[in-house]
Design a protein around this motif. Structure first.
Motif, PDB file in Angstrom:
ATOM      1  N   ARG A   1       0.850  -1.190   0.000  1.00  0.00           N
ATOM      2  CA  ARG A   1       0.000   0.000   0.000  1.00  0.00           C
ATOM      3  C   ARG A   1       0.892   1.248   0.000  1.00  0.00           C
ATOM      4  O   ARG A   1       1.830   1.352   0.801  1.00  0.00           O
ATOM      5  N   MET A   2       0.606   2.179  -0.891  1.00  0.00           N
ATOM      6  CA  MET A   2       1.397   3.393  -0.984  1.00  0.00           C
ATOM      7  C   MET A   2       0.488   4.595  -1.196  1.00  0.00           C
ATOM      8  O   MET A   2      -0.422   4.558  -2.015  1.00  0.00           O
ATOM      9  N   ALA A   3       0.735   5.669  -0.430  1.00  0.00           N
ATOM     10  CA  ALA A   3       0.015   6.927  -0.591  1.00  0.00           C
ATOM     11  C   ALA A   3       1.032   8.025  -0.855  1.00  0.00           C
ATOM     12  O   ALA A   3       2.093   8.055  -0.229  1.00  0.00           O
ATOM     13  N   THR A   4       0.714   8.926  -1.785  1.00  0.00           N
ATOM     14  CA  THR A   4       1.666   9.966  -2.145  1.00  0.00           C
ATOM     15  C   THR A   4       0.967  11.258  -2.530  1.00  0.00           C
ATOM     16  O   THR A   4      -0.176  11.251  -3.005  1.00  0.00           O
ATOM     17  N   SER A   5       1.658  12.363  -2.309  1.00  0.00           N
ATOM     18  CA  SER A   5       1.202  13.694  -2.703  1.00  0.00           C
ATOM     19  C   SER A   5       2.411  14.395  -3.301  1.00  0.00           C
ATOM     20  O   SER A   5       3.524  14.273  -2.771  1.00  0.00           O
ATOM     21  N   SER A   6       2.234  15.139  -4.410  1.00  0.00           N
ATOM     22  CA  SER A   6       3.415  15.688  -5.067  1.00  0.00           C
ATOM     23  C   SER A   6       3.096  16.896  -5.938  1.00  0.00           C
ATOM     24  O   SER A   6       1.933  17.143  -6.295  1.00  0.00           O
ATOM     25  N   THR A   7       4.139  17.618  -6.278  1.00  0.00           N
ATOM     26  CA  THR A   7       4.084  18.677  -7.271  1.00  0.00           C
ATOM     27  C   THR A   7       5.394  18.633  -8.047  1.00  0.00           C
ATOM     28  O   THR A   7       6.472  18.509  -7.447  1.00  0.00           O
ATOM     29  N   PRO A   8       5.343  18.717  -9.387  1.00  0.00           N
ATOM     30  CA  PRO A   8       6.570  18.641 -10.165  1.00  0.00           C
ATOM     31  C   PRO A   8       7.338  19.955 -10.227  1.00  0.00           C
ATOM     32  O   PRO A   8       8.469  19.986 -10.706  1.00  0.00           O
ATOM     33  N   GLY A   9       6.733  21.042  -9.745  1.00  0.00           N
ATOM     34  CA  GLY A   9       7.380  22.341  -9.847  1.00  0.00           C
ATOM     35  C   GLY A   9       7.337  22.860 -11.283  1.00  0.00           C
ATOM     36  O   GLY A   9       6.834  22.196 -12.197  1.00  0.00           O
ATOM     37  N   GLY A  10       7.856  24.044 -11.496  1.00  0.00           N
ATOM     38  CA  GLY A  10       7.863  24.606 -12.848  1.00  0.00           C
ATOM     39  C   GLY A  10       6.477  24.976 -13.322  1.00  0.00           C
ATOM     40  O   GLY A  10       5.583  25.281 -12.530  1.00  0.00           O
ATOM     41  N   SER A  11       6.280  24.908 -14.627  1.00  0.00           N
ATOM     42  CA  SER A  11       5.036  25.399 -15.235  1.00  0.00           C
ATOM     43  C   SER A  11       4.115  24.294 -15.742  1.00  0.00           C
ATOM     44  O   SER A  11       3.186  24.555 -16.502  1.00  0.00           O
ATOM     45  N   ILE A  12       4.370  23.041 -15.352  1.00  0.00           N
ATOM     46  CA  ILE A  12       3.486  21.953 -15.783  1.00  0.00           C
ATOM     47  C   ILE A  12       2.130  22.138 -15.113  1.00  0.00           C
ATOM     48  O   ILE A  12       2.044  22.240 -13.888  1.00  0.00           O
ATOM     49  N   PRO A  13       1.037  22.175 -15.895  1.00  0.00           N
ATOM     50  CA  PRO A  13      -0.292  22.400 -15.306  1.00  0.00           C
ATOM     51  C   PRO A  13      -0.661  21.313 -14.303  1.00  0.00           C
ATOM     52  O   PRO A  13      -0.416  20.130 -14.527  1.00  0.00           O
ATOM     53  N   THR A  14      -1.255  21.720 -13.198  1.00  0.00           N
ATOM     54  CA  THR A  14      -1.628  20.781 -12.146  1.00  0.00           C
ATOM     55  C   THR A  14      -2.589  19.718 -12.648  1.00  0.00           C
ATOM     56  O   THR A  14      -2.468  18.533 -12.324  1.00  0.00           O
ATOM     57  N   TYR A  15      -3.559  20.124 -13.482  1.00  0.00           N
ATOM     58  CA  TYR A  15      -4.562  19.161 -13.960  1.00  0.00           C
ATOM     59  C   TYR A  15      -3.913  18.064 -14.784  1.00  0.00           C
ATOM     60  O   TYR A  15      -4.354  16.900 -14.765  1.00  0.00           O
ATOM     61  N   PHE A  16      -2.844  18.405 -15.515  1.00  0.00           N
ATOM     62  CA  PHE A  16      -2.152  17.411 -16.337  1.00  0.00           C
ATOM     63  C   PHE A  16      -1.495  16.356 -15.456  1.00  0.00           C
ATOM     64  O   PHE A  16      -1.543  15.161 -15.736  1.00  0.00           O
ATOM     65  N   VAL A  17      -0.885  16.815 -14.372  1.00  0.00           N
ATOM     66  CA  VAL A  17      -0.217  15.902 -13.443  1.00  0.00           C
ATOM     67  C   VAL A  17      -1.230  15.020 -12.733  1.00  0.00           C
ATOM     68  O   VAL A  17      -1.059  13.803 -12.631  1.00  0.00           O
TER      69      VAL A  17
END
Length: 221
Positions: free
Chosen positions: A185-201
Motif C-alpha cells: 500500500r502506498m500513498a503519495t502527494s506531489s508537485t513537479p514544480g515549474g510550469s506543468i499544469p496541475t490538472y495534467f499531473v
C-alpha cells in the motif's frame, strides 16, 4: 506532525516515532478515500482531494501479491534498503540518484534526478527516507519519504542534483497477510514544480503509481 509536500530543513526532521505515527494514521485513512480505476487487474487506486493543510491532493495504490510473485523479504530488500537506487533501475525517468547524508540507520537524505523528453525540463526531488521494520508476525515494513530543503547546509547543497525542484511525500507499507500474501500500500502527494499544469499531473497520477508494481517482479527476473 502532518505529512505534506512542505519541505523540511535537515535540522527539523522529526523523530522516527513521530513520522511513523503520522504515516500509520495516513495509511489507515486511505480505506475511506475515493475509489479509482484498477490497473493490470491487480492494482487498485484511490484519491483524496486537497485539504486545507495539504499542499496537493493525495493518491493511493494497493495491490496484493502471492508468494510466487513477491515475498516480504524480496520487497523489503528493494523498498526498505537503498530504495532510491533500486527505483533508478525500474523507473526510466530517473537517471541519477545520490545519497546526500546518512543521518542514522533508519534516516537517509537522497536526491533524485529525473530526465524527461523535451520540452519538459529535468526535475530534482530531494527527500529524507525513513524506514521501520517490524519483524513480529505479521511482519510489516514502512518507508516514508519527506521533501527536504538543504539550503541551511552549503556542503549538502553541493551534493544536490540540478534541475527544476519538485516535491513529493509518500508512505509505503508492505504487510504480511494471513494467507501468506503481501499487501503493498502506498500513498503519495506531489508537485513537479515549474510550469506543468496541475490538472495534467493529477489526471495521470493514478496510472503512474500503478506502474511501480514492477518492484514486485524483481524476484522473477
Amino acid at each position: 506532525m502532518q505529512l505534506t509536500i512542505t519541505e523540511l530543513k535537515p535540522s527539523a526532521i522529526p523523530s522516527d516515532e513521530d513520522v511513523m505515527a503520522a504515516a500509520d494514521e495516513l495509511l489507515e485513512s486511505t480505506s475511506s478515500w475515493k475509489k479509482g480505476k484498477t490497473y493490470h487487474k491487480q492494482v487498485e487506486t484511490y484519491s483524496r482531494a486537497k485539504a486545507p493543510e495539504d499542499g496537493a491532493p493525495w493518491h493511493c495504490r494497493v495491490s496484493v501479491h502471492k508468494s510466487e510473485e513477491a515475498t516480504f523479504d524480496k520487497l523489503w530488500s528493494k523498498l526498505g534498503k537503498d530504495k532510491a537506487i533500486n527505483e533508478k533501475e525500474f523507473i526510466p525517468d530517473i537517471d541519477k540518484v545520490t545519497k546526500v547524508k546518512e543521518i542514522s540507520a533508519t534516516q537517509n537524505i537522497w536526491t533524485l534526478h529525473y530526465k524527461f523528453a523535451p520540452p519538459i525540463s529535468p526535475r530534482v526531488f530531494t527527500v529524507v527516507q525513513i524506514t521501520r521494520l517490524n519483524e513480529v508476525s505479521p511482519r510489516r515494513g514502512t518507508i516514508v519519504s519527506i521533501p527536504v530543503d538543504l539550503t541551511e547546509d552549503p556542503e549538502l547543497v553541493k551534493l544536490e542534483e540540478r534541475g527544476v525542484k519538485g516535491r513529493y511525500v509518500s508512505v509505503e507499507r508492505i504487510l504480511e497477510l494471513e494467507d501468506g500474501s503481501i499487501e503493498w500500500r502506498m500513498a503519495t502527494s506531489s508537485t513537479p514544480g515549474g510550469s506543468i499544469p496541475t490538472y495534467f499531473v493529477e489526471r495521470s497520477m493514478n496510472g503512474k503509481i500503478a506502474e511501480v508494481r514492477e518492484f514486485c517482479m524483481i524476484g522473477r527476473r
